[in-house]
Scaffold this motif. Structure first.
Motif, PDB file in Angstrom:
ATOM      1  N   ASP A 163       0.543  -1.147  -0.042  1.00 41.24           N
ATOM      2  CA  ASP A 163       0.215   0.108   0.110  1.00 41.24           C
ATOM      3  C   ASP A 163       0.854   1.159  -0.003  1.00 41.24           C
ATOM      4  O   ASP A 163       0.346   2.334   0.726  1.00 41.24           O
ATOM      5  CB  ASP A 163      -0.997  -0.149   1.190  1.00 41.24           C
ATOM      6  CG  ASP A 163      -1.821  -1.219   1.224  1.00 41.24           C
ATOM      7  OD1 ASP A 163      -2.289  -1.752  -0.060  1.00 41.24           O
ATOM      8  OD2 ASP A 163      -2.443  -1.692   2.163  1.00 41.24           O
ATOM      9  N   GLY A 164       2.006   1.253  -0.537  1.00 40.10           N
ATOM     10  CA  GLY A 164       2.842   2.354  -0.955  1.00 40.10           C
ATOM     11  C   GLY A 164       3.712   2.669   0.350  1.00 40.10           C
ATOM     12  O   GLY A 164       4.360   3.829   0.602  1.00 40.10           O
ATOM     13  N   VAL A 165       3.757   1.918   1.140  1.00 40.01           N
ATOM     14  CA  VAL A 165       4.623   2.155   2.607  1.00 40.01           C
ATOM     15  C   VAL A 165       5.580   0.942   2.454  1.00 40.01           C
ATOM     16  O   VAL A 165       5.311  -0.280   2.571  1.00 40.01           O
ATOM     17  CB  VAL A 165       3.767   1.967   3.617  1.00 40.01           C
ATOM     18  CG1 VAL A 165       4.485   1.936   4.853  1.00 40.01           C
ATOM     19  CG2 VAL A 165       2.830   3.153   3.681  1.00 40.01           C
ATOM     20  N   VAL A 166       6.999   1.050   2.764  1.00 38.95           N
ATOM     21  CA  VAL A 166       8.159   0.164   2.847  1.00 38.95           C
ATOM     22  C   VAL A 166       7.928   0.021   4.573  1.00 38.95           C
ATOM     23  O   VAL A 166       8.129   0.886   5.506  1.00 38.95           O
ATOM     24  CB  VAL A 166       9.136   0.753   2.493  1.00 38.95           C
ATOM     25  CG1 VAL A 166      10.198  -0.452   2.953  1.00 38.95           C
ATOM     26  CG2 VAL A 166       9.403   1.114   0.950  1.00 38.95           C
ATOM     27  N   THR A 167       7.901  -1.481   4.944  1.00 44.19           N
ATOM     28  CA  THR A 167       8.162  -1.771   6.329  1.00 44.19           C
ATOM     29  C   THR A 167       9.538  -2.430   6.483  1.00 44.19           C
ATOM     30  O   THR A 167       9.787  -3.367   5.684  1.00 44.19           O
ATOM     31  CB  THR A 167       6.866  -2.764   6.558  1.00 44.19           C
ATOM     32  OG1 THR A 167       5.807  -2.333   6.523  1.00 44.19           O
ATOM     33  CG2 THR A 167       7.093  -3.242   8.091  1.00 44.19           C
ATOM     34  N   PHE A 168      10.213  -1.764   7.196  1.00 42.17           N
ATOM     35  CA  PHE A 168      11.553  -2.383   7.628  1.00 42.17           C
ATOM     36  C   PHE A 168      11.079  -3.116   8.813  1.00 42.17           C
ATOM     37  O   PHE A 168      10.686  -2.856   9.886  1.00 42.17           O
ATOM     38  CB  PHE A 168      12.745  -1.172   7.763  1.00 42.17           C
ATOM     39  CG  PHE A 168      12.972  -0.453   6.760  1.00 42.17           C
ATOM     40  CD1 PHE A 168      13.992  -1.202   5.806  1.00 42.17           C
ATOM     41  CD2 PHE A 168      12.321   0.530   6.221  1.00 42.17           C
ATOM     42  CE1 PHE A 168      14.324  -0.407   4.660  1.00 42.17           C
ATOM     43  CE2 PHE A 168      12.705   0.955   5.060  1.00 42.17           C
ATOM     44  CZ  PHE A 168      13.896   0.550   4.399  1.00 42.17           C
TER      45      PHE A 168
END
Length: 890
Positions: A163-168
């Motif tokens: 959804d357009g978010v990078v999760t690290f």
């Protein structure tokens, strides 16, 4: 709901940022509400969007309450402040038993200063203390700065986009990579902070005086006469000029920028100067004022407040009670010191502490003709220390050799880490006063240490530092390092026109561990320059020769200019170190110097010593350093069978039962050591002869009866152990004899053990010191070793090279390698055991002492016959500086 923990003051830290400025990092408090609102108002709309993924122009009262009220366990937040202004905030919120979500927000004006990396470092350490193992963080793809922070952190990082978010996802357990990243960040930041102090573009002397006999005028005069290339301002509320320099009523009145403030006002006025420096944008302070820790309790408190206040405003401090700083760089010509003597420009960086000693050092260095790049006298070193200077000199192209005159060491763990890194590329020579008295000068606020002197010296050797006893010995070694190449080995040639001095040199070489492979001492007393040229040419081209000592004395009234010319030419053309005893001169005599186009003495200049033995000892020190530098550092080997989590649980259980600490006993001791793959040969306590007989019968006889009380172990008459007991009669005889010798069985601590296969008895141990942290020791067991102190020491973590050296460097080591027909012990098993004890010491700061004694080293394997582990409670912050770097706080 989880109860809120008390405010964790242990997490407060003075930190150095990428540009060399400092800041205060601390947990957020409810009274930070107004500060948070003000901070958020200064953050750009873009940064707010990156933080909340939506327009978020201001914080609601509910937001402010939620962000400032945390429990310090499941919800933790750190802020970074400069002065009274918040510049960044970081937080985590627990999302599971071992997981938490992390978020960061940095004021735009402070982005690019490494703020995010520092916050992540300390937030991860706090999380680990609270049992969290993984961070997750959501980042918008455009937020490249934060993405870089996570990717370069050195932890295990994975990332997914949805959804357009990078999760690290970051596994925050320290790794070799994350430790290396922390070390590199610390190195760059501290080097930059010192660079700003030693390379100022402009200087203000606060407390400048019109009286020639005052410190303030001496500082101005030395700056001007030294040729400082930048503007100098005097601050004096009653003068218009001082020593020809324009004067101003206060720092704030100075029209131009100020990089460095040199402070010579009374001690109780220094605080106001710090405030003015912060308002003026000064980078740092050099405080020559006295009246601080050297005066007693009140002065120590004043000094502590000075350091904390300066750091809180982003400033570093040299001093107080400092002699000053010198930088001979031609574009700077800085003499911000009380010494009118400035040695010539050179490649040596010198750090010392007391001002009185600094004056002696400068005069001695100048007399010897040794060139300096920079000089720092740190006085009471409330802030900037030798560790900081080593960080700087590691990056300074003008410095090739580092000299440290240490009157105390405030942070030995960091010293070891920083010195080892520096010594791999640049030699470090140190004098440590108080080595045998453990004395600390007045004004030096450091912890006392119980570490034996041999362990401190081992720490220096482990770090590659050349340790010498006197200032003269330091300069003797520095002359070789600054002007001659490193030797390839320990084979020495002696060339001279004096048989007696040649013999003196040969004796000194044998004592120092050098081998004389050629001794051309047969030159006649009236040897000519041509004779020396021929003899020197032969030895420098001999592949068996690693270094050369030339001796020339004149029986006649000759100045030796022709001989000096030959020696200088030969030395300048060869790749081996050449030193001389030339007419008994000391230093780098004019006839033996080589100069560059700027008239600066350079490599190829030949150092001279008043006696050949001094030159040989200097060569020996340089040779040992060259050998260390050329040797592999080794690696920390992986160990199987380690369960550090269970070990911590066992220690916690012991301390829960005995809050003041004590010995780990019985099954707890066996289980704790088993967590590190260490098995103890079973021993069965017995309280009577009948119990001893019954126990031996269950074991099938061939047993020993042993007294285990600490005061009875390793008796010189060996009466604490009765071996090879095979019958009931033998056991009762042993019991009666030992009970009569040792006293009451309860106090003697009698045990019965199965006889172990014979081997060489050794002892391996570790101890925790409040200054040094853990220290590991190794030696052969026995009274002789105890009395002679024949032990090897190292600071964990141990590399395979460290462990191998420990086993071999004790004087009794030949007993492990088949001495006089004995069997060769399983040295690999001993080294493995050293690594396991090292790991235990590193993991468990609560273990104040642990000894495996004796350990029988056999041709195949080894047997641990006894062990003692003592634990004490420690503060939660014990050794956290290993995993979250910070400046030492007084």
């Amino acid at each position: 709901m989880t109860a809120e923990l008390p405010y964790p003051a242990r997490w407060e830290a003075d930190v150095v940022l990428r540009d060399g400025g400092t800041a205060l990092l601390r947990p957020i408090r409810p009274d930070d509400a107004e500060r948070l609102v003000s901070f958020y108002a200064r953050v750009s709309e873009e940064s707010k969007y990156y933080r909340f993924f939506a327009p978020y122009p201001q914080l609601s009262e509910r937001d402010v309450a939620r962000f400032t009220q945390v429990d310090h366990r499941d919800r933790v937040a750190f802020i970074l402040t400069v002065g009274d202004e918040m510049i960044a905030v970081a937080r985590y919120d627990r999302t599971g038993p071992r997981d938490a979500e992390a978020a960061f927000l940095v004021q735009d004006a402070h982005q690019g200063r490494g703020v995010g990396s520092v916050l992540l470092e300390h937030l991860a350490q706090a999380a680990r203390e609270n049992g969290i193992e993984k961070f997750t963080a959501e980042v918008l793809p455009d937020n490249r700065r934060m993405a870089v922070v996570f990717r370069e952190a050195g932890y295990e990082v994975t990332g997914d986009m949805e959804d357009g978010v990078v999760t690290f996802a970051l596994e925050i357990e320290p790794t070799a990579m994350s430790m290396a990243v922390m070390g590199a960040r610390e190195h760059r930041a501290e080097a930059r902070s010192v660079e700003r102090l030693l390379t100022p573009g402009s200087i203000a002397v606060v407390g400048a005086s019109r009286s020639r006999d005052k410190v303030g005028q001496a500082l101005v005069r030395n700056l001007v006469l030294g040729g400082f290339t930048g503007p100098v301002y005097a601050v004096n509320p009653t003068a218009r000029a001082v020593a020809g320099v324009p004067a101003y009523g206060s720092l704030l009145d100075v029209p131009g920028e100020i990089d460095l403030a040199v402070v010579a006002v009374p001690a109780d006025a220094v605080r106001d100067v710090v405030i003015d420096c912060a308002a003026k944008g000064v980078h740092g302070l050099l405080v020559v004022s006295s009246g601080f820790a050297e005066t007693g309790r009140e002065g120590r408190e004043r000094q502590r407040k000075l350091a904390r206040l300066a750091r809180a405003y982003g400033l570093r401090v040299i001093g107080p009670s400092a002699l000053g700083i010198i930088n001979t760089q031609p574009g700077l010509c800085l003499n911000a010191s009380l010494s009118p003597v400035v040695p010539a420009r050179g490649a040596v960086g010198f750090f010392c502490q007391s001002g009185e000693l600094g004056s002696v050092i400068l005069e001695t260095v100048a007399r010897r003709g040794l060139g300096l790049s920079t000089f720092v006298s740190a006085g009471n070193r409330a802030d900037v220390s030798g560790n900081d200077l080593m960080q700087y000199w590691g990056e300074d192209a003008a410095t090739e050799v580092v000299l440290l005159f240490l009157e105390s060491i405030g942070n030995p763990r960091k010293f070891s880490r920083v010195a080892r890194r520096l010594a791999q590329t640049k030699p470090v020579v140190a004098v440590r006063s108080g080595r045998f008295t453990q004395g600390v000068p007045i004004g030096h606020t450091v912890h006392r240490t119980s570490v034996p002197q041999a362990a401190v010296d081992a720490m220096f050797r482990q770090a590659g530092v050349i340790l010498v006893d006197t200032l003269d010995a330091m300069l003797d070694v520095a002359q070789v390092l600054a002007y001659q190449p490193l030797p390839a080995g320990g084979d020495l040639a002696i060339v001279g026109n004096s048989d007696s001095l040649g013999m003196l040199a040969a004796d000194a070489a044998a004592e120092a561990g050098l081998t004389v492979v050629r001794q051309a001492g047969a030159l006649p007393p009236d040897a000519t320059a041509e004779d020396f040229e021929r003899a020197l040419g032969e030895v420098v081209h001999d592949e068996e020769v690693d270094s050369v000592l030339a001796v020339w004395v004149s029986p006649l009234d000759r100045d030796g200019a022709d001989v000096a010319e030959v020696i200088a030419r030969v030395a300048g053309e060869c790749t081996k170190p050449v030193v001389v005893t030339f007419l008994g001169s000391q230093g780098v005599p004019e006839p033996l110097r080589r100069y560059d186009e700027d008239g600066v003495a350079v490599r190829g200049s030949v150092p001279s010593y008043p006696s050949p033995d001094a030159g040989v000892r200097a060569l020996a020190k340089v040779t040992a350093y060259a050998r260390w530098r050329a040797s592999p550092r080794g690696r920390i080997p992986p160990l199987e069978g380690i369960d550090d989590d269970r070990a911590r649980s066992i220690v916690a259980g012991v301390l829960a039962d005995r809050p003041d600490g004590g010995d780990v006993e019985g099954k707890g001791l066996d289980d704790l050591l088993a967590c590190y793959g260490i098995d103890i040969w079973p021993a069965y306590p017995v309280g009577s002869a009948d119990e001893a007989v019954a126990t031996a019968g269950r074991l099938g006889w061939n047993v020993v009866l042993k007294a285990t009380a600490p005061h009875l172990r390793q008796r010189p008459d060996m009466a604490d152990v009765w071996r090879n007991i095979d019958t009931e009669a033998e056991m009762r005889d042993a019991w009666a004899t030992m009970a009569g010798t040792m006293g009451e069985p309860e106090r003697a601590g009698f045990v019965v053990q199965q006889m172990a296969a014979p081997g060489v008895p050794v002892v391996i141990g570790c101890a925790e010191d409040q200054m040094f942290g853990p220290i590991v020791s190794f030696g052969l067991a026995g009274v002789a070793t105890d009395l002679l102190g024949d032990l090897a020491y190292r600071i964990p973590p141990l590399t395979d090279v460290d462990a191998a050296e420990m086993v071999r460097e004790v004087r009794a080591a030949p007993l492990l390698f088949g001495h006089r027909g004995g069997e060769h012990a399983d040295v690999a098993a001993l080294e493995d055991l050293l690594h396991r004890v090292s790991r235990l010491a590193q993991d468990l700061p609560e273990v104040v002492t642990a000894y495996l004694q004796p350990v029988l080293a056999r041709p195949s394997g080894l047997t641990v016959l006894g062990a003692r582990v003592q634990v004490v409670p420690v503060e939660p912050q014990a050794r956290t500086d290993w995993y979250a770097r910070r400046l030492t706080r007084l």
